[in-house]
Design an enzyme around this catalytic site. Sequence first.
Site, short mmCIF file in Angstrom:
data_model
loop_
_atom_site.label_atom_id
_atom_site.label_comp_id
_atom_site.label_asym_id
_atom_site.label_seq_id
_atom_site.Cartn_x
_atom_site.Cartn_y
_atom_site.Cartn_z
N GLY A 171 0.83 -1.21 0.00
CA GLY A 171 0.00 0.00 0.00
C GLY A 171 0.85 1.25 0.00
N GLY A 172 0.48 2.18 0.88
CA GLY A 172 1.18 3.46 0.95
C GLY A 172 2.65 3.30 1.28
N GLY A 406 21.99 9.49 -33.15
CA GLY A 406 21.47 10.23 -32.00
C GLY A 406 22.14 9.81 -30.72
CB ALA A 407 23.35 6.54 -29.52
C1 HXC Z 1 -3.04 -2.71 10.81
C2 HXC Z 1 -1.78 -4.55 10.24
C3 HXC Z 1 -1.65 -4.08 8.93
C4 HXC Z 1 -2.26 -2.84 8.58
C5 HXC Z 1 -0.60 -5.96 9.09
N1 HXC Z 1 -1.13 -5.71 10.29
N2 HXC Z 1 -0.92 -4.97 8.23
N3 HXC Z 1 -2.47 -3.87 11.17
N4 HXC Z 1 -2.94 -2.19 9.58
N5 HXC Z 1 -2.15 -2.32 7.39
C6 HXC Z 1 -1.02 -6.54 11.49
C7 HXC Z 1 -1.76 -7.85 11.38
O1 HXC Z 1 -3.11 -7.67 11.76
C8 HXC Z 1 -1.00 -8.70 12.36
O2 HXC Z 1 -1.41 -8.39 13.66
C9 HXC Z 1 0.42 -8.21 12.21
O3 HXC Z 1 0.33 -6.92 11.64
C10 HXC Z 1 1.26 -9.09 11.32
O4 HXC Z 1 0.54 -9.28 10.11
P1 HXC Z 1 0.38 -10.71 9.42
O5 HXC Z 1 -0.68 -10.60 8.40
O6 HXC Z 1 0.23 -11.75 10.48
O7 HXC Z 1 1.82 -10.89 8.76
P2 HXC Z 1 2.17 -11.55 7.35
O8 HXC Z 1 1.48 -12.87 7.20
O9 HXC Z 1 3.66 -11.52 7.29
O10 HXC Z 1 1.57 -10.58 6.24
C11 HXC Z 1 2.06 -9.27 6.14
C12 HXC Z 1 1.20 -8.46 5.13
C13 HXC Z 1 -0.31 -8.59 5.54
C14 HXC Z 1 1.40 -9.01 3.72
C15 HXC Z 1 1.69 -7.03 5.17
O11 HXC Z 1 -0.42 -8.30 6.94
C16 HXC Z 1 -1.17 -7.65 4.78
O12 HXC Z 1 -1.57 -7.97 3.64
N6 HXC Z 1 -1.50 -6.51 5.37
C17 HXC Z 1 -2.36 -5.53 4.74
C18 HXC Z 1 -1.62 -4.87 3.60
C19 HXC Z 1 -2.42 -3.82 2.89
O13 HXC Z 1 -3.35 -4.10 2.12
N7 HXC Z 1 -2.09 -2.57 3.15
C20 HXC Z 1 -2.70 -1.50 2.45
C21 HXC Z 1 -3.33 -0.62 3.43
S1 HXC Z 1 -4.05 0.71 2.47
P3 HXC Z 1 -1.44 -9.47 14.84
O14 HXC Z 1 -1.97 -8.70 16.01
O15 HXC Z 1 -2.33 -10.57 14.37
O16 HXC Z 1 -0.02 -9.89 15.01
C22 HXC Z 1 -2.80 1.78 2.20
C23 HXC Z 1 -3.24 2.97 1.40
C24 HXC Z 1 -2.32 4.12 1.60
O17 HXC Z 1 -1.72 1.62 2.58
C25 HXC Z 1 -2.26 4.90 0.31
C26 HXC Z 1 -1.41 6.11 0.44
C27 HXC Z 1 -1.05 6.63 -0.93
#
Ligand code: HXC
Length: 516
Positions: A171-172, A406-407
């Site tokens: 994501g961000g 050109g290069a």
């Molecule tokens: C809150 C989060 C989180 C998030 C992970 N966690 N991502 N908490 N916000 N974005 C938390 C999980 O709930 C978990 O908590 C712990 O972190 C570890 O995550 P896991 O999933 O167990 O780890 P893993 O299997 O290694 O997977 C990692 C990951 C996955 C691939 C990053 O967590 C994931 O897909 N997260 C979401 C990614 C995403 O879509 N982000 C986009 C957000 S939108 P616990 O308590 O269970 O340990 C965005 C838009 C911004 O970013 C745009 C700006 C331009």
Amino acid sequence: MNTNERLDHLKKLRAEARLGGGQKRIDKLHSLGRMTARERIDVLLDKDSFEEFDMYKSHRCTDFDMQEKKFLGDGVVTGYGTIDGRIVYVFAQDFTVLGGSLSETFAEKICKIMDLAQKNGAPVIGLNDSGGARIQEGIESLAGYSDIFLRNVMSSGVIPQISAIFGPCAGGAVYSPALTDFVVMVKNNSYMFLTGPKVVKSVTHEDVTVEELGGADMHASRSGVSDYAAESGTDAIDYVRKLFSYLPQNNVENPPIVPCSDAVDRTSSNLNAIIPENPNEAYDMKEIILQSVDNGEFLEVKAQFAPNIIVGFARYNGMSVGIVANQPAHFSGVLDIDSSVKGARFVRFCDCFNIPVVTFVDVPGFLPGTVQEYGGVIRNGAKILYAYAEATIPKVTVITRKAYGGAYCVMSSKHLRGDINYAWPSAEIAVMGAKGAVEVLYGRQAKKQDNPAQFLSQKEKEYQDTVANPYVAAQRGYIDDIIEPARTRIRIIRALTILQDKRDTNPMKKHGNIPL
Ligand code: HXC
């Protein structure tokens, strides 16, 4: 509390903050072969040099029971320290705290050190390991990202910004690194994507693994997002430290000059024979780079992406330089879309930070064809032309063999303000290669000959002798001297030495409009 109790309380809080999301999560990270944020900082910075800020800060969110999930430091470790005695500002995202996700307070911590770094003219190194925007916070975390992006842009060209990616960055979390000058990733352990495989599946119905979608090798070789695919976390940090050693602190300082243990007048007699007799035969341009720079040390950037152009950092007599070189060993060193963009971005970085560019030229031209034209080789090829033309840093050029069409113009020619332009005796500077030229000039005449092939081959030789050599360009002063290949190192060092105090400017403007 009495004095001792107050001190004990402080120690307790500091110990708690140092544990991030807790021992269990730290153990899990270690079991995956990943370091914690603090361990990464320890490897990056000089021993005991790290000064931390905002250790006691935590988020303010109360939705989704978040008041129950508070961690001191809120998932990012920030502060400053030194690398080889030089100040850098650092943030390291802590995956053990809510997946390193970015909250409002997390962003405030990063912004604080970015502001300090910009005001004090010191680089920022970001160690990224984050699941993106903290989902529980919503708009506050989007605002936080935007605050960081703005600072990335304001700092661009003012202080060097380097990103290392560990673990998943989603994501961000990917856009701030993308705005920085260099991105380093770790093979099989770090990922960058806008959305993970599950979202991809639901939107585009593609089945793709994390590695295929955003792994280090993919970004280093296909997308060009990453500049180096490291073998391990420590290898990534080692690369960042080396990279930093070539850079100045900011845009008004010069890069550090280091003591040189390699003889300034060292010659390389094997370079006299490196160019094959057959002009279509490849050779390895890297050999020429390694032979000429101090101690054969060359830090290549984006080695896996568009290998037909080589870019990276080296030193001549202790002076930092950026090297740009066509690589005849890959696709004949042709300029295409990717190599043009790679070269352009690198030259612009060097120009931002007062790093002279040494260009080695052996280029048969721009790659023709529909794939390139449809992809915008005109727009993208113009980027490298633009970058060299606007650059005011010292520019030293060595044409080893082909500089066609050109290069020729593009690759740091005299016409684009190349300062010192050398050619080897093997240089062929012409509008196009002899074969293509005689086809155009004598193709029709050849058909009327008894032996067209022999006729064309004779004409090719005439063209080669008349036009495709360095002497025509040297007569016009487009080439300053034709040099013995073995003496390339000393000639480059002398050129860089006289250019040390070079001052050149561009017309006043808000900014140019590079063909993006
Ligand atoms: C809150 C989060 C989180 C998030 C992970 N966690 N991502 N908490 N916000 N974005 C938390 C999980 O709930 C978990 O908590 C712990 O972190 C570890 O995550 P896991 O999933 O167990 O780890 P893993 O299997 O290694 O997977 C990692 C990951 C996955 C691939 C990053 O967590 C994931 O897909 N997260 C979401 C990614 C995403 O879509 N982000 C986009 C957000 S939108 P616990 O308590 O269970 O340990 C965005 C838009 C911004 O970013 C745009 C700006 C331009």
